[in-house]
Design an enzyme around this catalytic site. Structure first.
Site, short mmCIF file in Angstrom:
data_model
loop_
_atom_site.label_atom_id
_atom_site.label_comp_id
_atom_site.label_asym_id
_atom_site.label_seq_id
_atom_site.Cartn_x
_atom_site.Cartn_y
_atom_site.Cartn_z
N SER A 8 -0.52 3.55 7.44
CA SER A 8 0.05 2.72 6.38
C SER A 8 0.10 1.24 6.81
O SER A 8 -0.94 0.68 7.13
CB SER A 8 1.43 3.29 6.00
OG SER A 8 1.89 2.72 4.81
N ASP A 54 -1.99 11.45 -1.64
CA ASP A 54 -1.25 10.23 -1.27
C ASP A 54 -1.11 9.33 -2.50
O ASP A 54 -2.09 8.73 -2.94
CB ASP A 54 -1.99 9.49 -0.14
CG ASP A 54 -1.19 8.30 0.40
OD1 ASP A 54 -0.29 7.80 -0.30
OD2 ASP A 54 -1.49 7.88 1.54
N HIS A 80 1.22 10.84 2.04
CA HIS A 80 1.17 9.59 2.79
C HIS A 80 1.81 9.82 4.16
O HIS A 80 3.04 9.80 4.29
CB HIS A 80 1.95 8.52 2.01
CG HIS A 80 1.80 7.15 2.55
ND1 HIS A 80 0.59 6.49 2.55
CD2 HIS A 80 2.69 6.29 3.12
CE1 HIS A 80 0.74 5.29 3.08
NE2 HIS A 80 2.00 5.14 3.44
#
Ligand SMILES: *[C@@H]1O[C@H](CO)[C@@H](O)[C@H](O)[C@H]1NC(C)=O
Length: 332
Positions: A39, A126, A160
């Site tokens: 991320s 995600d 995610h």
């Protein structure tokens, strides 16, 4: 009176805790250096690779946006660099920015990238940073390297998260510690791709570790770490044999809400890198970001410019600090 007393106890405890825990980062016999992150850490991973390609020879970008996606804009960061509903990340702008940084020496020569490698991952479940945003990393790096050097994985129904084969939430989750068990050893797959010169041994799922996870003092690498959202301490994993033998160095960057301030050492201990490190002679550096109530409430590494406009080049405060950690590990 009470308040003053309370404060002095607080300072005593804070001083003592810091003094007792955080060791000085050591020096070892380091060979190659690669980086990865999840991320915001994935964004920092591509920034580090692009800025320091003379030092770092590969990157793994897990669920992160492409280089210079936000272009210094928090609004950009939270819109077209995450969900890409109406606007796309502008890769052409990022390429021209990188080219101009390179020509003014603010990043290393982009020709270094030609024979280097990149791993890109996005789970199909995600909905935090969408696959069509993450895939733009390919377009950026294809401009500088052969597409055979890029390994991508968009096929797992993962949320995610950093993916493991032994620890974490259910595969499709996007919450909590953002570490998911999808029966996929991402740390191993990523490191093998970034090291084509080696055949790495794959650990058994959940194998116990035999090295040492050290909490080290980050404050010597940034004069006032909290002002640039770096924690006073980071983690480094040293397999026993790396105390004396040559080892490669991998830097693993946590995402927002995953730093020490929030999870302690959960990310550094459970993302699967340390088991690969034990079997294959890698030192794993886990730099730690910290939250700032106003500029960075979720404790993300800087990929939109909250430190300053140089956040994505060699003058960036966090990039400089991490470069200094690499230099220390190498004994420079
Ligand atoms: C970015 O770095 C350049 C080169 O060192 C410097 O001239 C400029 O002032 C820096 N910009 C900021 C916002 O710090």
């Amino acid at each position: 009176m009470f308040f003053k007393h309370f404060l002095s106890i607080f300072y005593f405890v804070a001083f003592f805790a810091d003094w007792s825990n955080a060791a000085r980062l050591g020096s070892y016999r380091v060979r190659r250096v690669t980086v990865s992150g999840i991320s915001a850490g994935g964004a920092m991973a591509n920034q580090l690779h692009v800025a320091l390609s003379g030092t770092i020879s590969g990157s793994g970008i897990i669920a992160g946006p492409p280089y210079y996606c936000a272009g210094g804009s928090l609004i950009g960061a939270t819109t077209y660099c995450m969900t890409n509903m109406f606007l796309s990340p502008n890769v052409a702008t990022a390429i021209s920015k990188a080219n101009s940084y390179a020509s003014s020496g603010l990043i290393d020569s982009l020709s270094n990238l030609r024979d280097q490698r990149v791993y890109i991952f996005s789970g199909s479940s995600d909905y935090v940073v969408r696959s069509n945003v993450v895939k733009k990393n390919e377009d950026f790096f294809k401009n500088y390297m052969n597409s055979n050097n890029i390994k991508s994985n968009y096929g797992l129904a993962a949320g995610h998260a950093m993916i493991t084969d032994f620890f974490g939430n259910s595969c499709s989750a996007s919450s909590g510690n953002y570490i998911n068990n999808c029966n996929y050893n991402q740390a191993y797959d990523l490191l093998q791709h970034l090291h084509p010169e080696r055949t790495l041994q794959k650990p058994q799922p959940g194998a116990s570790t035999t090295g040492t996870l050290v909490e080290f003092d980050q404050s010597e690498f940034a004069s006032s770490p909290s002002t640039v959202s770096l924690d006073s301490a980071g983690y480094v994993y040293i397999p026993r044999q790396c105390e004396t033998e040559e080892c490669d160095l991998h830097i693993s960057l946590h995402g927002c809400l995953q730093g020490k301030y929030k999870l302690g050492n959960v990310y550094a201990a459970n993302t699967g890198y340390n088991q690969v490190a034990d079997l294959n002679n890698f030192i794993i550096l886990y730099p730690q970001a910290v939250n700032n109530f106003f500029s960075n409430p979720n404790g993300c590494f800087d990929w939109w410019g909250y430190t300053d406009a140089n956040y994505s080049n060699k003058e960036g405060k966090q990039i400089k600090a991490i470069k200094a950690m690499i230099d220390r590990l190498k004994g420079f």
